[in-house]
Design a protein around this motif. Structure first.
Motif, short mmCIF file in Angstrom:
data_model
loop_
_atom_site.label_atom_id
_atom_site.label_comp_id
_atom_site.label_asym_id
_atom_site.label_seq_id
_atom_site.Cartn_x
_atom_site.Cartn_y
_atom_site.Cartn_z
N SER A 61 0.70 -1.09 -0.03
CA SER A 61 0.11 -0.10 -0.13
C SER A 61 0.83 1.43 0.01
N THR A 62 2.24 1.18 0.37
CA THR A 62 3.08 2.39 0.42
C THR A 62 3.79 2.70 -0.82
N VAL A 63 4.05 1.41 -1.49
CA VAL A 63 5.00 1.58 -2.69
C VAL A 63 4.42 2.42 -4.00
N PRO A 64 2.93 2.02 -4.25
CA PRO A 64 2.15 2.64 -5.51
C PRO A 64 2.22 4.11 -5.27
N PRO A 65 2.01 4.63 -4.37
CA PRO A 65 2.08 6.24 -4.60
C PRO A 65 3.25 6.73 -4.60
N LEU A 66 4.54 6.13 -4.01
CA LEU A 66 5.74 6.57 -4.41
C LEU A 66 6.11 6.50 -5.60
N LEU A 67 5.46 5.23 -6.51
CA LEU A 67 6.10 4.87 -7.63
C LEU A 67 5.17 5.65 -8.70
N LEU A 68 4.06 5.88 -8.35
CA LEU A 68 3.09 6.99 -9.18
C LEU A 68 3.78 8.48 -9.27
N VAL A 69 4.29 9.01 -7.88
CA VAL A 69 4.96 10.18 -7.94
C VAL A 69 6.19 10.10 -8.75
N ALA A 70 6.99 9.23 -8.46
CA ALA A 70 8.33 8.91 -9.51
C ALA A 70 8.07 8.95 -11.07
N LEU A 71 7.02 8.33 -11.47
CA LEU A 71 6.68 8.34 -12.87
C LEU A 71 6.36 9.55 -13.34
N VAL A 72 5.49 10.29 -12.61
CA VAL A 72 4.79 11.42 -13.01
C VAL A 72 6.07 12.67 -13.11
N VAL A 73 6.87 12.57 -12.04
CA VAL A 73 7.93 13.49 -11.96
C VAL A 73 9.03 13.23 -13.04
N LEU A 74 9.48 11.86 -13.33
CA LEU A 74 10.11 11.66 -14.72
C LEU A 74 9.53 11.70 -16.02
N PHE A 129 4.72 8.70 -18.45
CA PHE A 129 3.35 8.67 -18.45
C PHE A 129 3.15 7.20 -19.39
N ARG A 130 3.55 6.81 -20.09
CA ARG A 130 3.37 5.81 -20.89
C ARG A 130 3.56 4.51 -19.74
N HIS A 131 4.60 4.53 -19.24
CA HIS A 131 4.98 3.33 -18.29
C HIS A 131 4.02 3.52 -17.06
N LEU A 132 3.57 4.79 -16.72
CA LEU A 132 2.62 4.72 -15.56
C LEU A 132 1.21 4.12 -15.96
N LEU A 155 11.68 -2.40 -12.24
CA LEU A 155 12.66 -2.64 -13.41
C LEU A 155 12.62 -2.33 -14.74
N TYR A 156 11.42 -2.17 -14.96
CA TYR A 156 11.28 -1.70 -16.44
C TYR A 156 10.84 -0.14 -16.50
N SER A 157 10.31 0.34 -15.18
CA SER A 157 10.17 1.80 -15.57
C SER A 157 10.98 2.73 -15.00
N LEU A 158 12.02 2.13 -14.18
CA LEU A 158 12.94 3.10 -13.29
C LEU A 158 14.50 2.87 -13.57
N VAL A 159 14.63 1.43 -13.81
CA VAL A 159 16.03 1.12 -13.95
C VAL A 159 16.54 0.97 -15.51
N PRO A 160 17.46 1.66 -15.82
CA PRO A 160 17.99 1.55 -17.42
C PRO A 160 18.05 0.20 -17.80
N ALA A 161 17.89 -0.29 -19.10
CA ALA A 161 18.22 -1.34 -19.68
C ALA A 161 19.72 -1.68 -19.71
N GLY A 162 20.21 -2.92 -19.72
CA GLY A 162 21.61 -3.37 -19.51
C GLY A 162 22.06 -3.75 -18.28
N ARG A 163 23.29 -3.49 -17.93
CA ARG A 163 23.76 -4.15 -16.79
C ARG A 163 22.96 -3.90 -15.43
N TRP A 164 22.62 -2.62 -15.13
CA TRP A 164 21.74 -2.25 -14.11
C TRP A 164 20.50 -3.11 -13.85
#
Length: 728
Positions: free
Chosen positions: A104-117, A120-123, A180-189
């Protein structure tokens, strides 16, 4: 570039020379230069999910019979063994990431992160995937499997609803994939993140199994669903090749032109345009936000350099969002619509280049465009202005010839009935003392007079950055009237000025617009930019509604399409429904009796059934008393207050009944038995209250826990037991 005075004759598309090869047509059914596909791992997850979704109803829809018995025996044996091996304290730590407080805590934080970044498509993909998972896992599969919690174990943490599939593990796995697919760059990370996520998900699943609330099969199905849906959604609708995740400074619109895409570009140039490309490298990325600009070296004698603009679906989406945002802020500035496909976007620019040449405007010669992925990626190829410098990077002041070239470009656009619509320093190049125009992607034929006036003002402002407003104004009077210039600066305000032009004027500390206005015989009356229309009002209302719903669902947990409070999403738990009664018995392990639905007399309908650890609630609606007229709650104990005892309802059961002093419509009944209590709250109008009270015993009945325990043993041939061995 010294151009003749008249370039109104059509210019033929150049033919490749030197190392030109024969063009080839892709046969019907043949793969494009850059095929679109889902990687093998995604296909594997999809197959696993399909098989499990098909197998769950087949195995469990008939209840604890046949194959379901063997699966449950194996599951419960593994659950008991793991519970004995892993200490309870460690199990709680391992299962904590998949607990409801974390979920219940992570989704609001993820929502804010995707909006700030601004992802919107990932959101949108994430919200859609979560909704699909809640429908599939929390409703469709759970209501068909009807699987109780593991038998014969003590529960070490809270749980809600049916066990199959584990909804918490489903949502937790989906959250890990989304991160992983909305905040972490593809590749090694991201590769490292996958290993970490796999370990955390596996440990959380083991923790929940050790705590006795989930069986291994429940966790397996939940994890497979939780991984598959968002994984396929992100790879299909937001592939890294088109919508890369990154944190480097600069434009996120630029695509990687190495690897498979680089080979596809070379192959497409050879097959579709007959050009052999020796080198394809990014060029001038800082000044481009709507495409990936490329410098293409073509083999030949001598070798040549061409310019390419790589367009993908991400650029199309960016154009749509930009125009939507502009309409929300300012209304429609003119009659324009977003492009519907990438192909149309590229066709527009290729055609616009031809129009520019026909109008005699000094712009790049078009060579055509090639298809990489149908409807997703295309490459436009044009002449490359070797040695040209952006107007904003020219050293020193520009001479009158450049001023006349710039103003002459606008005059030719006007005479041809065209508008560039994006005149800024990055789109004006200077070479050999002459001015050249590039990036005509959004050129418009027969534009509005307002748009033409804005083009003139923007050109004069761009020229004044490397000159003096007085000089520019004097040269403009040779090609335009005072009224036309006045109209231009009346129209060019706010968003009508490109952002790069506004930034450069601020960096110089000059208000060039005001300086030009001061040169006019009279101050222009500003043309209003803000335009209110019914469409704009509707879009604003829709945007606010979407934000409100997203906040209610993601942030506050309201308006959830599937509540998480253990709703069974099934028919009434009748007194012969073994699976439902077993689950109710597991919710209050100490209860010697379990409530059930005997019948639904005329007027009564089942509202909902929620079963959670420590509490089960049956809700009924009545056609006259209204919704939630009857609410029966099973708990380990209850506070009956001063309610008097009425006639005994049976051996081992004592019944108390009273009212609520604050509400005469309420009747409270307490059925107390060993280890449990059923609190029944009836809300009915005074007229007919006695009749509805009499329905209580007809609606709610009881089944002894001992009978349910014997039924478990009979179905499993003594291999399963309802309660743990040490249960009192």
């Amino acid at each position: 570039m010294d151009l003749p005075a008249d370039r109104t004759t059509p210019v033929a598309v150049p033919v490749a020379q030197g190392a030109a090869v024969r063009r080839t047509r892709r046969p019907s059914g043949g793969p494009p230069a850059l095929p679109r596909h889902v990687r093998a791992s995604g296909v594997g997850w999809l197959l696993a999910a399909v098989l499990l979704i098909a197998a769950v109803p087949v195995v469990f829809s008939g209840g604890l019979r046949g194959v379901a018995v063997a699966v449950t025996v194996a599951d419960d044996a593994g659950t008991r063994w793991l519970g004995e091996v892993v200490p309870p304290g460690l199990s709680r730590v391992l299962a904590a990431p998949a607990s409801w407080p974390v979920l219940s805590t992570v989704p609001p934080l993820l929502l804010v992160a995707l909006v700030v970044l601004r992802r919107f498509r990932h959101l949108v993909i994430w919200l859609a995937a979560i909704t699909v998972l809640q429908v599939v896992a929390g409703n469709l599969l759970a209501s068909r499997a009807h699987r109780p919690r593991p038998f014969g174990v003590a529960f070490g943490t809270e749980w809600q609803g049916w066990a199959m599939p584990s909804l918490q593990m489903t949502l937790f796995s989906a959250g890990a994939v989304t991160l992983l697919y909305s905040l972490v760059p593809a590749g090694r990370w991201r590769d490292r993140g996958k290993w970490i996520a796999t370990a955390v998900v596996a440990l959380a699943g083991l923790g929940r199994i050790a705590l006795g609330v989930d069986a291994p099969t429940d966790v397996l199905v939940g994890v497979v669903l939780g991984v598959t849906v968002p994984l396929l959604a992100f790879r299909w609708f937001a592939p890294d090749a088109v919508f890369p995740v990154g944190y480097r400074r600069g434009r996120t619109a630029h695509l990687d032109v190495g690897g498979a895409r680089g080979e596809a570009i070379r192959r497409a140039l050879r097959d579709q345009l007959g050009l052999v490309a020796d080198e394809v490298v990014p060029f001038g990325l800082a000044g481009s936000a709507g495409s990936t600009p490329l410098r293409i070296r073509v083999a030949g004698d001598p070798p040549r350099v061409l310019f390419g603009k790589l367009y993908a679906k991400s650029h199309l989406q960016a154009d749509r969002w930009f125009k939507l945002g502009r309409e929300l802020l300012y209304g429609q500035l003119e009659d324009e619509r977003p492009f519907t496909t990438v192909r149309r976007l590229v066709q527009q620019e290729d055609y616009a280049l031809s129009l520019m040449h026909r109008a005699g405007v000094p712009s790049p010669t078009p060579y055509g465009f090639v298809e990489l992925t149908p409807e997703r990626e295309y490459l436009l190829v044009t002449e490359f202005f070797e040695g040209a410098v952006e107007l904003g990077e020219v050293e020193g002041a520009i001479d009158d010839r450049v001023l006349d070239d710039g103003l002459g470009i606008v005059r030719r656009l006007w005479d041809a009935g065209l508008a560039h619509r994006d005149l800024k320093p990055a789109n004006l190049l200077v070479r050999d003392g002459r001015l050249l125009l590039i990036d005509v992607a959004f050129a418009e034929a027969r534009p509005s007079p307002w748009r033409q006036a804005v083009d003139l003002a923007n050109m004069m402002l761009c020229l004044a950055l490397r000159s003096d407003p007085g000089r520019v104004y004097d040269r403009a009077l040779r090609q335009f009237g005072v009224e036309e210039i006045t109209e231009a600066f009346a129209a060019a305000r706010g968003l009508a000025l490109p952002s790069q032009l506004r930034r450069m004027m601020r960096s110089q500390g000059r208000d060039l617009h005001a300086e030009f206005v001061a040169l006019l015989p009279r101050a222009p009356r500003p043309i209003p930019v803000q335009r209110w229309t019914a469409r704009r009002a509707a879009l604003l209302a829709a945007a606010l509604a979407v934000l409100f719903v997203a906040q209610e669902i993601v942030v506050w947990g309201r308006l959830d399409p599937l509540p998480r409070e253990g709703d069974l999403y099934a028919g009434a738990v009748s007194c012969t429904d073994a699976e439902g009664l077993w689950l109710l018995a597991q919710s209050v392990p100490s209860a010697s009796r379990v409530p059930c639905v005997r019948a639904q007399p005329a007027g009564w309908t089942l509202g909902s059934q929620t079963v959670t650890s420590g509490r089960s609630v049956l809700t009924f609606d009545h056609d006259r008393a209204g919704p939630h007229a009857l609410v029966a709650t099973l708990t380990a104990a209850c506070d009956r207050g001063s309610a008097p005892e009425i006639d005994p309802a049976g051996t081992g059961l004592r019944r108390y009944q009273g009212g609520d002093p604050s509400d005469p419509r309420v009747t409270l009944r307490f059925d107390v038995f060993a280890g449990g209590c059923l609190t029944t709250r009836l809300v009915s109008p005074p007229v007919g209250q006695a009749l509805l009270t009499g329905d209580l015993s007809r609606v709610i009945g009881f089944v002894p826990r001992a009978d349910l325990a014997r039924l478990v043993e009979q179905r499993s041939d003594g291999r399963l037991h309802l309660d743990p061995p040490d249960a009192g």
